[in-house]
Motif scaffolding. Structure first.
Motif, PDB file in Angstrom:
ATOM      1  N   THR A 125     -43.729 -16.012 -26.570  1.00  0.00           N
ATOM      2  CA  THR A 125     -43.242 -16.879 -27.634  1.00  0.00           C
ATOM      3  C   THR A 125     -42.509 -18.089 -27.065  1.00  0.00           C
ATOM      4  O   THR A 125     -41.752 -17.968 -26.110  1.00  0.00           O
ATOM      5  CB  THR A 125     -42.283 -16.097 -28.558  1.00  0.00           C
ATOM      6  OG1 THR A 125     -42.972 -14.952 -29.064  1.00  0.00           O
ATOM      7  CG2 THR A 125     -41.832 -16.935 -29.730  1.00  0.00           C
ATOM      8  N   LYS A 148     -40.178 -21.603 -28.269  1.00  0.00           N
ATOM      9  CA  LYS A 148     -39.349 -22.185 -29.340  1.00  0.00           C
ATOM     10  C   LYS A 148     -39.419 -23.710 -29.335  1.00  0.00           C
ATOM     11  O   LYS A 148     -38.472 -24.392 -29.714  1.00  0.00           O
ATOM     12  CB  LYS A 148     -37.894 -21.724 -29.196  1.00  0.00           C
ATOM     13  CG  LYS A 148     -37.717 -20.245 -29.371  1.00  0.00           C
ATOM     14  CD  LYS A 148     -38.029 -19.825 -30.781  1.00  0.00           C
ATOM     15  CE  LYS A 148     -37.817 -18.336 -30.973  1.00  0.00           C
ATOM     16  NZ  LYS A 148     -38.381 -17.857 -32.205  1.00  0.00           N
ATOM     17  N   GLU A 207     -51.011 -18.824 -31.716  1.00  0.00           N
ATOM     18  CA  GLU A 207     -50.869 -18.505 -33.139  1.00  0.00           C
ATOM     19  C   GLU A 207     -49.413 -18.588 -33.561  1.00  0.00           C
ATOM     20  O   GLU A 207     -48.555 -18.947 -32.770  1.00  0.00           O
ATOM     21  CB  GLU A 207     -51.453 -17.109 -33.414  1.00  0.00           C
ATOM     22  CG  GLU A 207     -50.772 -15.990 -32.653  1.00  0.00           C
ATOM     23  CD  GLU A 207     -51.417 -14.631 -32.874  1.00  0.00           C
ATOM     24  OE1 GLU A 207     -52.583 -14.565 -33.265  1.00  0.00           O
ATOM     25  OE2 GLU A 207     -50.719 -13.630 -32.649  1.00  0.00           O
ATOM     26  N   ASN A 208     -49.179 -18.271 -34.821  1.00  0.00           N
ATOM     27  CA  ASN A 208     -47.827 -18.372 -35.392  1.00  0.00           C
ATOM     28  C   ASN A 208     -47.220 -19.744 -35.107  1.00  0.00           C
ATOM     29  O   ASN A 208     -46.038 -19.870 -34.813  1.00  0.00           O
ATOM     30  CB  ASN A 208     -46.903 -17.269 -34.848  1.00  0.00           C
ATOM     31  CG  ASN A 208     -47.453 -15.886 -35.098  1.00  0.00           C
ATOM     32  OD1 ASN A 208     -47.965 -15.599 -36.173  1.00  0.00           O
ATOM     33  ND2 ASN A 208     -47.387 -15.032 -34.098  1.00  0.00           N
ATOM     34  N   ILE A 209     -48.065 -20.773 -35.212  1.00  0.00           N
ATOM     35  CA  ILE A 209     -47.635 -22.135 -34.923  1.00  0.00           C
ATOM     36  C   ILE A 209     -46.880 -22.687 -36.135  1.00  0.00           C
ATOM     37  O   ILE A 209     -47.426 -22.707 -37.241  1.00  0.00           O
ATOM     38  CB  ILE A 209     -48.838 -23.032 -34.585  1.00  0.00           C
ATOM     39  CG1 ILE A 209     -49.627 -22.436 -33.408  1.00  0.00           C
ATOM     40  CG2 ILE A 209     -48.388 -24.455 -34.273  1.00  0.00           C
ATOM     41  CD1 ILE A 209     -50.985 -23.082 -33.183  1.00  0.00           C
ATOM     42  N   VAL A 210     -45.659 -23.102 -35.909  1.00  0.00           N
ATOM     43  CA  VAL A 210     -44.824 -23.640 -36.990  1.00  0.00           C
ATOM     44  C   VAL A 210     -44.489 -25.097 -36.661  1.00  0.00           C
ATOM     45  O   VAL A 210     -44.016 -25.397 -35.575  1.00  0.00           O
ATOM     46  CB  VAL A 210     -43.525 -22.823 -37.161  1.00  0.00           C
ATOM     47  CG1 VAL A 210     -42.631 -23.444 -38.224  1.00  0.00           C
ATOM     48  CG2 VAL A 210     -43.846 -21.371 -37.501  1.00  0.00           C
ATOM     49  N   SER A 268     -42.256 -23.851 -32.990  1.00  0.00           N
ATOM     50  CA  SER A 268     -42.453 -22.603 -32.250  1.00  0.00           C
ATOM     51  C   SER A 268     -43.917 -22.195 -32.326  1.00  0.00           C
ATOM     52  O   SER A 268     -44.660 -22.674 -33.190  1.00  0.00           O
ATOM     53  CB  SER A 268     -41.571 -21.484 -32.815  1.00  0.00           C
ATOM     54  OG  SER A 268     -41.920 -21.229 -34.163  1.00  0.00           O
ATOM     55  N   PHE A 269     -44.320 -21.313 -31.408  1.00  0.00           N
ATOM     56  CA  PHE A 269     -45.666 -20.747 -31.421  1.00  0.00           C
ATOM     57  C   PHE A 269     -45.701 -19.544 -30.491  1.00  0.00           C
ATOM     58  O   PHE A 269     -44.767 -19.310 -29.720  1.00  0.00           O
ATOM     59  CB  PHE A 269     -46.719 -21.783 -30.998  1.00  0.00           C
ATOM     60  CG  PHE A 269     -46.663 -22.186 -29.552  1.00  0.00           C
ATOM     61  CD1 PHE A 269     -47.500 -21.594 -28.610  1.00  0.00           C
ATOM     62  CD2 PHE A 269     -45.786 -23.172 -29.124  1.00  0.00           C
ATOM     63  CE1 PHE A 269     -47.448 -21.969 -27.281  1.00  0.00           C
ATOM     64  CE2 PHE A 269     -45.736 -23.560 -27.796  1.00  0.00           C
ATOM     65  CZ  PHE A 269     -46.569 -22.949 -26.859  1.00  0.00           C
ATOM     66  N   SER A 270     -46.778 -18.778 -30.593  1.00  0.00           N
ATOM     67  CA  SER A 270     -47.004 -17.633 -29.714  1.00  0.00           C
ATOM     68  C   SER A 270     -48.324 -17.816 -28.993  1.00  0.00           C
ATOM     69  O   SER A 270     -49.255 -18.418 -29.540  1.00  0.00           O
ATOM     70  CB  SER A 270     -47.079 -16.330 -30.524  1.00  0.00           C
ATOM     71  OG  SER A 270     -45.887 -16.099 -31.210  1.00  0.00           O
ATOM     72  N   SER A 328     -46.818 -23.500 -41.608  1.00  0.00           N
ATOM     73  CA  SER A 328     -47.537 -22.613 -40.700  1.00  0.00           C
ATOM     74  C   SER A 328     -48.909 -23.222 -40.479  1.00  0.00           C
ATOM     75  O   SER A 328     -49.623 -23.501 -41.441  1.00  0.00           O
ATOM     76  CB  SER A 328     -47.673 -21.217 -41.292  1.00  0.00           C
ATOM     77  OG  SER A 328     -46.413 -20.606 -41.380  1.00  0.00           O
ATOM     78  N   ALA A 388     -54.380 -21.001 -36.155  1.00  0.00           N
ATOM     79  CA  ALA A 388     -54.404 -20.615 -34.742  1.00  0.00           C
ATOM     80  C   ALA A 388     -55.411 -21.450 -33.959  1.00  0.00           C
ATOM     81  O   ALA A 388     -56.367 -22.001 -34.520  1.00  0.00           O
ATOM     82  CB  ALA A 388     -54.755 -19.141 -34.624  1.00  0.00           C
ATOM     83  N   GLU A 435     -48.057 -10.844 -25.715  1.00  0.00           N
ATOM     84  CA  GLU A 435     -47.677 -11.975 -26.560  1.00  0.00           C
ATOM     85  C   GLU A 435     -46.449 -12.647 -25.964  1.00  0.00           C
ATOM     86  O   GLU A 435     -45.481 -11.987 -25.606  1.00  0.00           O
ATOM     87  CB  GLU A 435     -47.381 -11.515 -27.984  1.00  0.00           C
ATOM     88  CG  GLU A 435     -47.029 -12.647 -28.917  1.00  0.00           C
ATOM     89  CD  GLU A 435     -46.908 -12.215 -30.370  1.00  0.00           C
ATOM     90  OE1 GLU A 435     -46.483 -13.048 -31.183  1.00  0.00           O
ATOM     91  OE2 GLU A 435     -47.245 -11.069 -30.687  1.00  0.00           O
TER      92      GLU A 435
END
Length: 130
Positions: free
Chosen positions: A82, A84, A108-111, A67-69, A121, A124, A80
């Motif tokens: 998102t 999945k 960002e919030n790249i998993v 996932s990421f934003s 995590s 960014a 923002e």
């Protein structure tokens, strides 16, 4: 690590050594072959997804983006979006198509999920539309 050999019906120690185990480093996220700097909206749209790369690592390990934003400013408001998966969503693609030169885009919030099933995590990706 200790090595024993079966000799003359018995086990004989052959030697030992310290074996260090290290954690696999986290991959670096890229989109359109960039991890920062300038990119055209066309490059981002053609690329279409975030790719995790293992830099300066000797083994062929694969991480998968979970996932990421994507964050940008549209009409003066911070927006923002998102995803999945590793792929840009239709909303992200639409925002990129409407982006203007000089507009900042942050992923960002790249998993990422590693081959062992653990998640990481990632840093960014900060880009400016050229």
């Amino acid at each position: 690590i200790s090595v024993n050999a079966m000799l003359d019906g018995g086990s004989k120690p052959m030697g030992s050594a310290i074996f260090r185990v290290r954690t696999v480093p986290s991959p670096i996220p890229y989109i359109a072959n960039k991890k920062e700097g300038m990119a055209s909206k066309e490059e981002l749209l053609v690329a279409g997804n975030i790719i995790p790369r293992m830099e300066n690592f000797d083994f062929d390990l694969r991480f998968e983006i979970q996932s990421f934003s994507m964050v940008t400013i549209i009409g003066g408001d911070v927006r923002e979006f998102t995803a999945k998966s590793s792929r840009l969503t239709n909303e992200m693609r639409s925002a990129l198509e409407r982006s203007a030169r000089g507009q900042r885009i942050t992923f960002e919030n790249i998993v990422a999920k590693g081959p062992d099933g653990s998640t990481r995590s990632l840093p960014a990706i900060n880009l400016k539309i050229q």
